[in-house]
Structures are given as C-alpha cells and as structure tokens.
Design an enzyme around this catalytic site. Structure first.
Site, PDB file in Angstrom:
ATOM      1  N   LYS A 173      -4.255  10.730   7.960  1.00 58.32           N
ATOM      2  CA  LYS A 173      -5.255  11.455   8.730  1.00 58.32           C
ATOM      3  C   LYS A 173      -6.504  10.583   8.758  1.00 58.32           C
ATOM      4  CE  LYS A 173      -7.613  15.852   9.249  1.00 58.32           C
ATOM      5  NZ  LYS A 173      -7.241  15.883  10.688  1.00 58.32           N
ATOM      6  N   TYR A 174      -7.160  10.486   9.916  1.00 57.29           N
ATOM      7  CA  TYR A 174      -8.387   9.704  10.012  1.00 57.29           C
ATOM      8  C   TYR A 174      -9.555  10.604   9.616  1.00 57.29           C
ATOM      9  CZ  TYR A 174     -12.194   6.935  11.923  1.00 57.29           C
ATOM     10  OH  TYR A 174     -13.358   6.220  12.072  1.00 57.29           O
ATOM     11  N   LEU A 175     -10.231  10.238   8.553  1.00 61.48           N
ATOM     12  CA  LEU A 175     -11.368  11.038   8.099  1.00 61.48           C
ATOM     13  C   LEU A 175     -12.598  10.599   8.884  1.00 61.48           C
ATOM     14  CD1 LEU A 175     -10.632  10.921   4.264  1.00 61.48           C
ATOM     15  CD2 LEU A 175      -9.950  12.659   5.913  1.00 61.48           C
ATOM     16  N   VAL A 221     -16.185  -7.952  -6.487  1.00 63.52           N
ATOM     17  CA  VAL A 221     -17.484  -8.579  -6.224  1.00 63.52           C
ATOM     18  C   VAL A 221     -18.608  -7.719  -6.806  1.00 63.52           C
ATOM     19  CG1 VAL A 221     -19.095  -9.277  -4.402  1.00 63.52           C
ATOM     20  CG2 VAL A 221     -16.641  -9.652  -4.088  1.00 63.52           C
ATOM     21  N   LYS A 242     -18.172  -5.031   2.567  1.00 63.12           N
ATOM     22  CA  LYS A 242     -19.253  -4.316   1.892  1.00 63.12           C
ATOM     23  C   LYS A 242     -20.522  -5.163   1.909  1.00 63.12           C
ATOM     24  CE  LYS A 242     -15.662  -2.304  -0.959  1.00 63.12           C
ATOM     25  NZ  LYS A 242     -14.856  -2.501  -2.186  1.00 63.12           N
ATOM     26  N   ARG A 245      -7.922  -6.392  -9.883  1.00 59.50           N
ATOM     27  CA  ARG A 245      -8.742  -7.565 -10.232  1.00 59.50           C
ATOM     28  C   ARG A 245     -10.184  -7.120 -10.423  1.00 59.50           C
ATOM     29  NH1 ARG A 245     -11.674  -7.694  -5.607  1.00 59.50           N
ATOM     30  NH2 ARG A 245     -10.574  -7.076  -3.731  1.00 59.50           N
ATOM     31  N   LYS A 261       0.810  -1.223   0.000  1.00 57.43           N
ATOM     32  CA  LYS A 261       0.000   0.000   0.000  1.00 57.43           C
ATOM     33  C   LYS A 261       0.839   1.266   0.000  1.00 57.43           C
ATOM     34  CE  LYS A 261      -4.184  -1.590   1.888  1.00 57.43           C
ATOM     35  NZ  LYS A 261      -5.115  -1.124   2.903  1.00 57.43           N
ATOM     36  N   ARG A 298     -25.703  -7.874  -1.317  1.00 53.41           N
ATOM     37  CA  ARG A 298     -25.010  -9.151  -1.129  1.00 53.41           C
ATOM     38  C   ARG A 298     -25.851 -10.003  -0.192  1.00 53.41           C
ATOM     39  NH1 ARG A 298     -18.517  -8.221  -0.711  1.00 53.41           N
ATOM     40  NH2 ARG A 298     -18.376  -6.419  -2.108  1.00 53.41           N
TER      41      ARG A 298
HETATM   42  P1  ADP Z   1      -7.962  -2.814   3.772  1.00 55.06           P
HETATM   43  O1  ADP Z   1      -7.110  -3.110   2.571  1.00 55.06           O
HETATM   44  O2  ADP Z   1      -7.434  -3.431   5.030  1.00 55.06           O
HETATM   45  O3  ADP Z   1      -9.401  -3.081   3.544  1.00 55.06           O
HETATM   46  P2  ADP Z   1      -8.255   0.054   3.248  1.00 55.06           P
HETATM   47  O4  ADP Z   1      -7.121   1.000   3.160  1.00 55.06           O
HETATM   48  O5  ADP Z   1      -8.931  -0.335   1.973  1.00 55.06           O
HETATM   49  O6  ADP Z   1      -7.769  -1.262   4.054  1.00 55.06           O
HETATM   50  O7  ADP Z   1      -9.327   0.614   4.238  1.00 55.06           O
HETATM   51  C1  ADP Z   1     -10.448  -0.140   4.600  1.00 55.06           C
HETATM   52  C2  ADP Z   1     -11.529   0.740   5.169  1.00 55.06           C
HETATM   53  O8  ADP Z   1     -11.044   1.409   6.338  1.00 55.06           O
HETATM   54  C3  ADP Z   1     -11.992   1.842   4.236  1.00 55.06           C
HETATM   55  O9  ADP Z   1     -12.978   1.418   3.327  1.00 55.06           O
HETATM   56  C4  ADP Z   1     -12.517   2.835   5.250  1.00 55.06           C
HETATM   57  O10 ADP Z   1     -13.789   2.365   5.688  1.00 55.06           O
HETATM   58  C5  ADP Z   1     -11.550   2.728   6.417  1.00 55.06           C
HETATM   59  N1  ADP Z   1     -10.431   3.701   6.285  1.00 55.06           N
HETATM   60  C6  ADP Z   1      -9.249   3.498   5.654  1.00 55.06           C
HETATM   61  N2  ADP Z   1      -8.463   4.601   5.686  1.00 55.06           N
HETATM   62  C7  ADP Z   1      -9.153   5.533   6.377  1.00 55.06           C
HETATM   63  C8  ADP Z   1      -8.885   6.903   6.774  1.00 55.06           C
HETATM   64  N3  ADP Z   1      -7.751   7.526   6.471  1.00 55.06           N
HETATM   65  N4  ADP Z   1      -9.865   7.544   7.469  1.00 55.06           N
HETATM   66  C9  ADP Z   1     -11.020   6.932   7.803  1.00 55.06           C
HETATM   67  N5  ADP Z   1     -11.323   5.658   7.459  1.00 55.06           N
HETATM   68  C10 ADP Z   1     -10.416   4.960   6.764  1.00 55.06           C
END
Ligand code: ADP
Length: 449
Positions: free
Chosen positions: A201-203, A294, A237, A291, A116, A337
């Site tokens: 940053k946590y959104l 779903v 999801k 890929r 990532k 789903r």
């Molecule tokens: P994974 O590959 O483990 O699924 P992701 O990076 O796709 O990880 O993140 C999975 C989920 O986590 C996202 O769909 C979202 O719901 C939450 N998430 C990820 N990054 C953030 C962020 N910076 N702020 C808030 N929520 C996040």
C-alpha cells in the site's frame, strides 16, 4: 581483541572507524584508490595500501585487492563501513574464509535482509508490523490486481532486490497498475538483474523512522532508540534527528521491544537498523540495513555510546556488558549532511578546498576528512562532511545547528549549507511537522522562489 583492523572504505567513515580503533589501541590499515592518495584517513592510518585506480569497481569494490592488502599487512579483521562492500554477503563470506573477522553480521543475515521479500516475510513471522501488501513476490498482474483491491489504492510496486529507490513505481488507481507493474519489472531487471517485484500500500504521509539495534554473540540485544530520517530528496537523506519529533518515549519503548525480541529470535549479531514508515501512529517495517548507517552519530550523541567501538568489541566476541535499562536518552541531536553540490540544482561540485574552517563549541561534532588544499575527487559520493549537534531540547539543537552552520567555512566548492540554513528557519520544520515528501516540496518552492 584484534591487534590490526583493515578499513575497507574511504572518506569520513574510514576516519570515523580509525578513530574508534585508536581509542581501543588497535592498529589500522587504510586502503585507497589512486584518487585518494592524499586523503586524510590515509595519512592518519598506521599503514596504507593502494588497491587500484579511481573507479570503485577497480578499488573499493575490488575484493581480491582488499584481501591481498589484509594478508600482506597481517590484519585480523575488516570493517566495511557503509556502502561499497558493506552489504555484500559474498564479501563477508570470503573474508571469513580467509581466516579474518568481518566486523558485521553473518553472511546469512546480510543475504536474508538484502532480499526485501525475504526480509519482510522473516520480520512478519517474528512479529514485526509491515506495510499491508502482497505476502511475497507477485506471480502475475492478476495477482497484483487482487492484492491492490484488498489493500486499497494507491499502491506501490517494488523490486525485491531494490535499493536507492530504483525499481519502485506508484499506481494511483487500478488504471495505472499495469504500467507500474511493467515499468517496475523492467527497471528492476535492468538495475539488479532480477525482476521479482512485490506490492505495498502506498502511504501518503509517512515519516521515515529507523531503529538502531546492536546484538552481541551472547544473546544480548539492545536498541538505542530511533532516528527520524524523513527529510529526503530522491530517497537520499539530507538531515536526520534523534529522537523523532513524532514519537513519545512510550512509543519508542514499544517498537524497541518488538524489534529487539525479533532480532533475539533471529540470532542476529552486530549492528543493524530496522527502517519503518510511520503514519497515523502505526509502524510499518520496510527494510533492514545490516551495517553501520551514515546517520549513526545522532544516536551516539543522545545515548553517549560509540557504535563503532561496540561493533568492534562484539566482533571480537566481547559481551555488550549492559542491558536495555542502562541505555539512557539525553537531549536531542541533529545531523546535517554537507554535500559538495550546488544547493539549487544538486549537481556535484568536485574541486579543491581552498579555505576550510570547521565550527566548534559545546555540543558540536564534525565527522569529515576535509582539510584546506584537499581535492574532492569526482568519482565518489558527494558527501564531504557531517555536522552533528546535541542540545538539551530540539529547539536548542536547531539554534545550535544554525550557529554552527554560520561558523562553517568551506571555500573552493559549493555545498548545500545554504539549503540547511533555510530548512532550519522554516516554521513547519521547527514544529517538527514533516513527512517524507516535505523536503521535495520545500526544494521545489526554493527553486521557484
Ligand atoms: P530503497 O531500498 O530502494 O531505498 P525502501 O523500501 O527503503 O527502498 O524505500 C525508500 C523510500 O521510498 C522510503 O524511505 C520512502 O520514502 C519511500 N517508500 C517506500 N515504501 C513506501 C510505501 N509503501 N509508501 C510510501 N512511500 C514508500
């Protein structure tokens, strides 16, 4: 064009791929574990090969068995579907080393996006907007402190090798950072054997919006618009829509142009999905899936395209044959789903399907390998069907989905159909007013009530 494709997957997606092959006049080879001998996709395939016992690592993840099956049946390409080996760069490489075509991107691009941090730095260099955070892996807790102070709390520590929401920890304030840092690293080491982490940053109220891309081997890259996949529980999801209730056509065009330009520069090929968090009008890239997803049917329904057919044509070297301006978006699509799970506790409920009656009518699609008498095995994912509807507007699609869910009869196992019914009745959902946290809160209210 290929004459025979081996489908390295099971269940509904194996059947989905088989259908595309049939329409293209391509013969199919199904592979299956001993738990899937009676599966619908096995019955419908031209040939079937048993590749091992029920446990995935001995069958659907058994590269040697799958390659042997391809060799003895004379297949000339392998479609990996989603999950299992679909994002395994070594598998893609091995398939090609055996003189077969891997229906998907290059091993190099799978590897790049599987890390990532590399994915983010690559996308940033290609002009794709990111969630503010560290430039790469964090070297130390001190560095995490500095970056967090710069982007502002709350922050998220995430595993470079992450997936399925593991190795991800929120630090609401500076006092929580040290613990989040060490917990995320410990989890990442245990789950992925790699404790590299980064910071974002946590959104607090984002939507999960993803863009479907397709690239051929002649330099043509197009997008088929977005899917809103914000309705998630534990990062899984549950219900997806195309398009997103939050986006205008102009916003879609704008992010679509950025994404297709980036993947053109990268030289990407085949299907891919760019996942974004979307908040306050800003797109922030989080990861790319190399890929088929779903939830691809909602895109197919609004764009009138067969994405698996496109994947196969591209892997065979054919040009797309159309450009972005030829892709038209028509109406709205929703996917529910249907998991064999208790709708309250989400405990899987494997067992025998005693009665099965799928819904029908205008604008209704079922992607499922179920039939009456089928035994849902306990070894794999609990998703047993996808119900997809399309209608001219979002509200009509919601009404069509409610009608289709009412017609859907599955007896013998519990499913999450009752939960979908409640979601579709909820006034806030009907307004399209939700974020990635909405479903968890909704489920908590249901469990209390
Ligand atoms: P994974 O590959 O483990 O699924 P992701 O990076 O796709 O990880 O993140 C999975 C989920 O986590 C996202 O769909 C979202 O719901 C939450 N998430 C990820 N990054 C953030 C962020 N910076 N702020 C808030 N929520 C996040």
């Amino acid at each position: 064009m290929f004459s025979k494709i081996l489908i390295a997957n099971r269940g509904e997606i194996a059947l989905r791929i088989l259908r595309a092959c049939r329409e293209l006049g391509i013969r199919t080879v199904a592979v299956h574990s001993t738990a899937d001998t009676d599966a619908m996709y096995v019955r419908l395939a031209d040939e079937a090969v048993c590749i091992g016992p029920p446990a995935s690592r001995d069958s659907y993840l058994n590269v040697a068995a799958i390659l042997s099956a391809a060799t003895i049946t004379g297949a000339d390409a392998i479609h990996p579907g989603y999950g299992f080996l679909s994002e395994n760069a070594d598998f893609a490489e091995t398939v090609e080393a055996h003189g077969l075509t891997f229906i998907g991107p290059t091993a190099e691009h799978i590897r790049m996006m599987g890390d990532k941090i590399t994915a983010k730095t690559t996308m940033m260099a290609l002009g794709v907007p990111l969630v503010p955070g560290s430039d790469g892996a964090l070297e130390s807790l001190e560095q995490a402190r500095e970056v967090a102070a710069k982007v502002g709390y709350p922050v998220l520590i995430k595993a470079a090798a992450g997936g399925g929401g593991r190795g991800m920890k929120v630090a609401p304030t500076e006092a929580d950072l040290e613990e989040a840092w060490s917990v995320a690293r410990t989890e990442a080491r245990a789950a992925f054997g790699n404790d590299e982490v980064y910071l974002e940053k946590y959104l607090d109220k984002p939507r999960h919006i993803e863009l479907q891309i397709m690239a051929d081997t002649h330099g043509n890259v197009v997008h088929y618009g977005e899917r809103d996949c914000s309705l998630q529980r534990r990062h899984q999801k549950l219900l997806e829509e195309a398009g997103s209730p939050a986006l205008t056509a102009a916003q879609r065009d704008e992010i679509g142009a950025i994404a297709t330009a980036a993947l053109t520069k990268l030289g990407y090929r085949n299907a891919g999905t760019l996942e974004f968090l979307y908040q306050d009008g800003q797109f922030c890239f989080i990861e790319m899936n190399t890929r088929l997803q779903v939830e691809h049917p909602v895109t197919e329904m609004v764009c009138d395209v067969d994405l698996v057919r496109e994947q196969i044509r591209i892997a065979a070297g054919e040009p797309l044959g159309y450009s972005q301006s030829d892709i038209k978006f028509s109406g709205h699509a929703i996917e529910c789903r249907i998991n064999a799970e208790d709708p309250q506790t989400f405990m899987p409920t494997p067992g025998t399907i005693t009665v099965y009656h799928p819904p029908g009518g205008l604008g209704v699609r079922i992607d499922s390998a179920l039939y009456a008498g089928y035994r849902v095995p306990p070894y794999y994912d609990s998703m047993i069907a996808k119900l997809i509807v399309r209608a001219p507007t979002r509200l009509e699609a919601i009404e069509r989905m409610r009608r289709a869910l009412d017609e859907f009869v599955i007896e013998g196992v519990k499913t999450v159909i009752p939960l979908h019914r409640k979601i579709l009745e909820d006034p806030q959902f009907r307004k399209g007013d939700y974020t990635i946290h909405w479903l968890e809160n909704f489920v908590a209210r249901q469990q209390q009530g």
